[in-house]
Design a protein around this motif. Sequence first.
Motif, PDB file in Angstrom:
ATOM      1  N   ARG A 225     -42.301  55.525  -6.296  1.00 19.70           N
ATOM      2  CA  ARG A 225     -43.224  56.213  -5.394  1.00 19.70           C
ATOM      3  C   ARG A 225     -42.650  57.550  -4.943  1.00 19.70           C
ATOM      4  O   ARG A 225     -43.374  58.526  -4.750  1.00 19.70           O
TER       5      ARG A 225
ATOM      6  N   ASP B 182     -46.294  42.557  -1.833  1.00 21.93           N
ATOM      7  CA  ASP B 182     -45.792  41.259  -1.365  1.00 21.93           C
ATOM      8  C   ASP B 182     -45.453  40.301  -2.498  1.00 21.93           C
ATOM      9  O   ASP B 182     -44.678  39.383  -2.315  1.00 21.93           O
ATOM     10  N   SER B 183     -46.073  40.506  -3.665  1.00 20.22           N
ATOM     11  CA  SER B 183     -45.870  39.544  -4.751  1.00 20.22           C
ATOM     12  C   SER B 183     -44.660  39.915  -5.602  1.00 20.22           C
ATOM     13  O   SER B 183     -44.375  39.240  -6.583  1.00 20.22           O
ATOM     14  N   LEU B 184     -43.950  40.980  -5.241  1.00 19.83           N
ATOM     15  CA  LEU B 184     -42.775  41.372  -6.012  1.00 19.83           C
ATOM     16  C   LEU B 184     -41.496  40.910  -5.322  1.00 19.83           C
ATOM     17  O   LEU B 184     -41.465  40.720  -4.120  1.00 19.83           O
TER      18      LEU B 184
ATOM     19  N   MET C 184     -49.708  43.455  -5.890  1.00 22.83           N
ATOM     20  CA  MET C 184     -49.514  43.837  -4.486  1.00 22.83           C
ATOM     21  C   MET C 184     -48.003  43.790  -4.185  1.00 22.83           C
ATOM     22  O   MET C 184     -47.290  42.956  -4.741  1.00 22.83           O
TER      23      MET C 184
ATOM     24  N   ALA D 149     -40.317  49.917   2.725  1.00 25.70           N
ATOM     25  CA  ALA D 149     -41.468  50.513   3.405  1.00 25.70           C
ATOM     26  C   ALA D 149     -42.623  50.776   2.455  1.00 25.70           C
ATOM     27  O   ALA D 149     -43.265  51.818   2.510  1.00 25.70           O
ATOM     28  N   LEU D 150     -42.882  49.831   1.549  1.00 27.66           N
ATOM     29  CA  LEU D 150     -44.073  49.969   0.701  1.00 27.66           C
ATOM     30  C   LEU D 150     -45.305  49.731   1.569  1.00 27.66           C
ATOM     31  O   LEU D 150     -45.242  49.015   2.562  1.00 27.66           O
ATOM     32  N   PHE D 151     -46.430  50.329   1.164  1.00 30.06           N
ATOM     33  CA  PHE D 151     -47.665  50.123   1.915  1.00 30.06           C
ATOM     34  C   PHE D 151     -48.233  48.771   1.490  1.00 30.06           C
ATOM     35  O   PHE D 151     -48.767  48.624   0.404  1.00 30.06           O
ATOM     36  N   THR D 152     -48.121  47.784   2.394  1.00 31.34           N
ATOM     37  CA  THR D 152     -48.395  46.399   1.992  1.00 31.34           C
ATOM     38  C   THR D 152     -49.870  46.146   1.701  1.00 31.34           C
ATOM     39  O   THR D 152     -50.191  45.176   1.030  1.00 31.34           O
ATOM     40  N   HIS D 153     -50.767  47.006   2.208  1.00 26.45           N
ATOM     41  CA  HIS D 153     -52.187  46.754   1.973  1.00 26.45           C
ATOM     42  C   HIS D 153     -52.708  47.517   0.758  1.00 26.45           C
ATOM     43  O   HIS D 153     -53.902  47.554   0.522  1.00 26.45           O
ATOM     44  N   MET D 154     -51.803  48.111  -0.005  1.00 28.97           N
ATOM     45  CA  MET D 154     -52.236  48.846  -1.198  1.00 28.97           C
ATOM     46  C   MET D 154     -51.561  48.261  -2.434  1.00 28.97           C
ATOM     47  O   MET D 154     -50.467  47.700  -2.355  1.00 28.97           O
TER      48      MET D 154
END
Lengths: 266, 365
Positions: free
Chosen positions: B148, B134-136, B132, B87-92
């Motif tokens: 976090r 998504d890149s991990l 970002m 549940a990471l904030f994908t737009h941050m």
Amino acid sequence: MIAKWLGKVYIGIVMVFLYAPIAVLIALSFNASKSRVLWTGFTFRWYRTLFGSSAIMKAFGTTLALALLSAATASLIGLFAALGIYSMRKSGRRVMLFFTNIPLLNADIVTGIALMLWFVRFLPLGFSSILLAHVTFNIPYVILCILPKLETMDIRQFEAARDLGATTLYAFLRIMLPGLMPGILAGFFMAVTMSMDDFVITYFTKGPGVNTLSTLIYGEIRKGIKPEMYALSSVLFLLVLIILIAVNILTGSKEDKYITKNKEIG
Amino acid sequence: MSKKLIELKNISKSFGNTMVLDELNLYIRENEFVTLLGPSGCGKTTILRIIGGFETPDVGSVFFDGKDITKLPPNRRQLNTVFQKYALFTHMTIAENIAFGLRIRKKDNEYIREKIKYALDLVNLPGYEDRMPDSLSGGQQQRIAIARAIVNEPKVLLLDEPLGALDLKLRQEMQYELIRLKNELGITFIYVTHDQEEALTMSDTIVVMNQGYIQQIGTPESIYNEPTNAFVADFIGESNIIDGIMLEDRLVSIGGKSFECVDTGFEKNEPVDVVIRPEDVELGPVEGGQTTGVVTSIIFKGVHYEIQIESAIGITFMAQTTLNFPAGSHVGISVIPDNFQIMHKPQSEDEEILNIEDYPQGQPL
């Protein structure tokens, strides 16, 4: 080989039938003669009279104001409606979606007359009554654009924000809203085009003295078709086209990026 | 002995007509690594969500540090959650993700920058600030989710099957990481999983659950070695669960043959469940065995062979051994008295689900 070739021809024929009339209309808007069959030369004359006519420009302003105001209002109401429907249980959601779909499928003329009957009882027909009518038929489009975004959204992100100390409102604004934005924008622009497109409902709810482009064109055409109307129709077509392209870029780009990124990870 | 930090009292919770938790009592001590272990649908995630504040119990109260927090919303609880799918904030960016909680607490920029750096170092991902999510990779995203959560210095970290989406190798690595983190931070971990190996590796205390009831609470060793019922024995590792009759104290009859054991306190001739771990079934030459049998199958498992034996007393044993006994060979079977676990038979299906009152919490620490 032949199948492929036949396929291309078929697509070509479909395209011609779809777009030839519009192409002819645009061509005629540049035709120097008033004739619909003779090409006598290229001219911007009809566009000059078009933009010079105060009635047309006023109707253009009304159309634009209606489209933007009704789309903005419908987006706000639609957003809250979508959130409400999303958090309902399955059965309630089905019922709500059913009622949402009625105005979409209902014949415009029925909606138009019904709204007119309703409005004449409560307020003078005019700009505000058209605006209300447009907001009404725009809301379902917005809801249908936002709901799928909500359904694919990771609700855990919202919970994670709450977990990290965010209030419900802050979590919604910072986490949910950015994710919903493409849907909201798509809904907004969809509503803009629907509002600009609409003739029937506007015609019944507008009252005397107020004209949008579509009702103005209709009125003019009854007196005989003038080439300015070709020019006006071409301008309308161009506007809608631009908005459609904008919507495609807005809603498409994010997903493409997401897909390619996922591919990178493998 | 450290104090009780979280206490669940008499918690019941239903979703629609499904009873998920029924009058559950549980406490968690400060600095403990507690694992809620059970099959899916046993109510373990619901407990975690009640502690986190995402669900409200129908009945009962949650106490944190002595205060009733049952009605407190999640944003006002001094604990943080690591979610199952991160549940990471994908737009941050990663830095913005980690800073999220700190910004809400109005920490100054200098403090936030230091905290981000500290947290990224702690989870072995220094320099990832501007990436970002998504890149991990999955494992990296999981570490960021932990970072976090811990920058907010919670007293308790709730982890909801955090390693469930990772592959085996990564999962094992992350298990060590989590133990290290727990020791470095010195905070309480409440961990939810259905993976018994994970539970045994990391926990101070394991709470085994089934169908909304706590089956057993104890250290990994006590849960593995002394399961209180057939469910726990079966769920924690593989077992031979055999019908037996308790002839007298320290003597059990299996398939008509008597075996010495160490258990006492059963009624004379009481039917019982006998649990024998496969690694405790000793195989050897026919002459030396307490009973004999024929090997029906042998499977190579890497560390050991898994062998099925059809025994002379009519019971199929599963054994794990490093020695190779080819299929069809005759073997002697022995089990030392210590390795028989004798358990009361449930009177009915319902009693298989045991109430917590029957098993007072002895959480050795």
